[in-house]
Scaffold this active site. Structure first.
Site, mmCIF file in Angstrom:
data_model
loop_
_atom_site.group_PDB
_atom_site.id
_atom_site.type_symbol
_atom_site.label_atom_id
_atom_site.label_comp_id
_atom_site.label_asym_id
_atom_site.label_seq_id
_atom_site.Cartn_x
_atom_site.Cartn_y
_atom_site.Cartn_z
ATOM 1 C CB THR A 391 -1.781 -39.831 16.808
ATOM 2 O OG1 THR A 391 -1.963 -40.894 17.981
ATOM 3 C CG2 THR A 391 -1.330 -38.556 17.717
ATOM 4 C CB THR A 409 -3.960 -39.410 20.151
ATOM 5 O OG1 THR A 409 -3.583 -40.711 19.754
ATOM 6 C CG2 THR A 409 -3.726 -39.288 21.663
ATOM 7 C CB SER A 457 5.427 -41.730 21.822
ATOM 8 O OG SER A 457 5.692 -43.196 22.330
ATOM 9 N N GLY A 479 2.324 -43.522 17.300
ATOM 10 C CA GLY A 479 2.502 -44.467 18.365
ATOM 11 C C GLY A 479 4.018 -44.370 18.841
#
Length: 573
Positions: A391, A409, A457, A479
């Protein structure tokens, strides 16, 4: 638009800048005649940041520049983000002082079932699932950027891809991180060794480009040229859409993504969740983003005096670890796609509930159970989705004071390892819970369903003052660890009065249930000992680390930061 979570009572003290037993920092807020404006870009790659600055210098808006930055990142940082993935963009409008979220999270194909990753009665292995066509969701980044640019752009869409096309066609310098991941062994990065990746990366002699060498990507140059000329229809309904579907359906373990799924994809415009924190207002995306969990941690931190002891304090780091365990326990149980499941956003931030959870901080010595916030569903299974990291994050402010904070991402490193049009396709479906129910038959909030967006997230942040003027923005990849990284940076800047770069440079600490990861060697021995005694013995992070980027407006200039764990830079003027 934004949804304010009003934490009354204790928060009424914050509005006055007075908190019991706390030292209030010098406000990092703009004053009349000193409004935060750009041009400013902070991104994880110099070539991408410069592409964004070039758009701003030509009179483009922050969203115009975001299109250019993403287009170049997809070329020079394909292990992290790209046209084949998804994103959350939080936009601040300086004229209206409104904060709007653009949700470009991928969606599950219409053919997806809750048992998408179940085979022979058991969940698939992670590697097998990631490399399968089943892992690919309908990409959302392109459609989301087109929506936001259509509403807030100042330059024609067709003019925003020139740097990406030129670099792809004429050649770009392979950045250190890209070079490292291209050459990572197959057992550690299988997506860079798929049929598609080999065709892209490997030379006739079997060698691969190293950092500092020149690469070209003619297929990507063609993609961005046609995307500029034909718009997002080329991506979702045209020739490129057919190429995407063909890549997903290839091989021994194909996926179910169809042309109809791509044509049906729609980004979502959502209200930001904004909550007061000390003398500031912090704004994040709503579910399926986990931004509400970040706000919950901050709200609990305000009620945790040890946090005030500062960056050198063992007690402060112990408190931070304990706050994370409480936050992750709630996030893992309750957060999912709110268009499909009930997410008790207001309950998680309810003042009485936050107070009760914060009161547990001194007692936390290991994994904790989730709480029961007001409005919580009665039957819900906890979710231990790992969320492999791959990401990026960038922040942009234009000359009018409009701002973008965007986390983007392809999920794992190089996504699914499948390619179309010179870019990698996401493996975002593995962000769903592999098991739709637990051993008691309770449903997981993050179970797979057709058209559903997996929990994320990603939590890009916009920071305002109490008059709703822009103060700053930040965010990170990582993550599950994104929430810990963002919280560390916010506490470092807003509580501990650190510069943005110093806050980013702080050691990372990620404590989720029984899992503890850290930049262990960066912590002083007394802090390591205190964390071990509190049930959080340090060991190195086992996943991709932070890539924080952002800035805060102080003394008439941007106090910026670019995480030295990445290749990024911050540019202004």
């Amino acid at each position: 638009m934004r949804l304010f979570i009003a934490l009354t009572a204790a928060l009424s003290l914050i509005a006055c800048g007075v908190l019991p037993d706390r030292q209030v920092p010098t406000p990092a807020t703009p004053v009349a005649g000193d409004i935060a404006r750009g041009p400013f870009v902070s991104a994880a790659n110099p070539q991408a940041a410069e592409a964004g600055m070039a758009i701003l210098r030509r009179g483009g808006s922050a969203v115009d520049a975001a299109v250019a930055v993403q287009a170049v990142l997809g070329l020079v940082e394909p292990q992290s983000s790209g046209l084949g993935g998804g994103a959350f963009l939080v936009f601040y409008d300086a004229d209206t002082r409104e904060v709007t979220v653009y949700d470009g999270r991928e969606t599950a194909p219409a053919a997806a079932t809750p048992e998408l990753f179940i085979e022979n009665g058991a969940p698939m292995g992670g590697r097998e699932a990631v490399l399968s066509g089943r892992s690919v969701g309908a990409p959302g980044a392109v459609a989301m950027l087109a929506m936001a640019q259509g509403e807030h752009g100042r330059l024609p869409w067709s003019t925003l891809f020139g740097d990406a096309e030129r670099l792809a066609r004429e050649g770009f310098v392979v950045p250190p991180r890209m070079g490292a991941f291209i050459n990572t062994p197959e057992d550690r990065a299988p997506q860079s060794h798929t049929t598609w990746a080999r065709a892209y990366f490997e030379r006739p002699d079997g060698s691969r480009p190293q950092a500092g060498e020149i690469m070209t990507n003619p297929a990507y140059a063609e993609t961005v040229q046609r995307l500029a000329a034909e718009g997002p229809d080329y991506f979702y309904r045209g020739e490129l859409a057919r190429e995407i579907v063909a890549a997903v359906r290839a091989g021994d373990n194909p996926g179910g993504l169809t042309l109809a799924d791509l044509a049906a994809y729609r980004p979502a415009r959502r209200e930001a969740i904004c909550q007061r924190y000390r003398i500031y207002v912090v704004c994040v995306p709503p579910p399926p983003s986990s931004g509400v969990a970040l706000l919950q941690l901050l709200a609990m931190a305000e009620r945790t005096p040890d946090i005030d002891r500062g960056a050198d304090s063992p007690e402060a780091w112990v408190a931070f670890a304990r706050l994370q365990r409480l936050m992750y326990a709630d996030r893992d149980l309750y957060v999912g796609d709110a268009d499909h499941v009930d997410v008790p956003v207001t309950g998680l931030l309810d003042p009485a509930y936050v107070e009760a959870r914060a009161a547990l901080v001194p007692t936390v010595t290991g994994p904790v159970s989730p709480g029961t916030p007001p409005g919580a569903p009665t039957e819900r299974a906890p979710d231990a989705t790992r969320e492999p990291a791959g990401t990026s994050h960038f922040v942009i402010v234009d000359s009018w004071g409009n701002a973008v904070s965007m986390t983007t991402t392809v999920e794992s490193l190089f996504g699914s390892g499948r390619m179309a049009g010179g870019f990698f396709l996401n493996n975002q479906m593995t962000d769903f819970s592999f098991s739709p129910v637990d051993d008691q038959g309770r449903p997981a909030a993050n179970a797979v369903a057709p058209g559903k967006r997996p929990r994320s997230s990603m939590s890009p942040v916009i920071i305002l003052d109490r008059e709703e003027r822009l103060v700053g923005a930040l965010g990170s990849p990582g993550g599950n660890s994104i929430l810990a990284y963002n919280a560390k940076a916010l506490i470092g800047v807003l509580d501990w009065n650190l510069s943005m770069q110093a806050a980013f440079d702080l050691p990372n600490l990620v404590v989720r249930g029984a899992s503890v990861g850290a930049d262990t060697n960066l912590f002083e021995p007394d802090i390591q000992a205190a964390l071990a005694a509190a049930g959080a013995p340090l060991r190195p992070n086992s996943s991709e680390t932070s890539g924080l980027h952002g800035a805060i407006w102080r003394d008439g200039h941007w106090d910026s930061g670019a995480d030295n764990r990445r290749d990024g830079v911050s540019l202004t003027h």
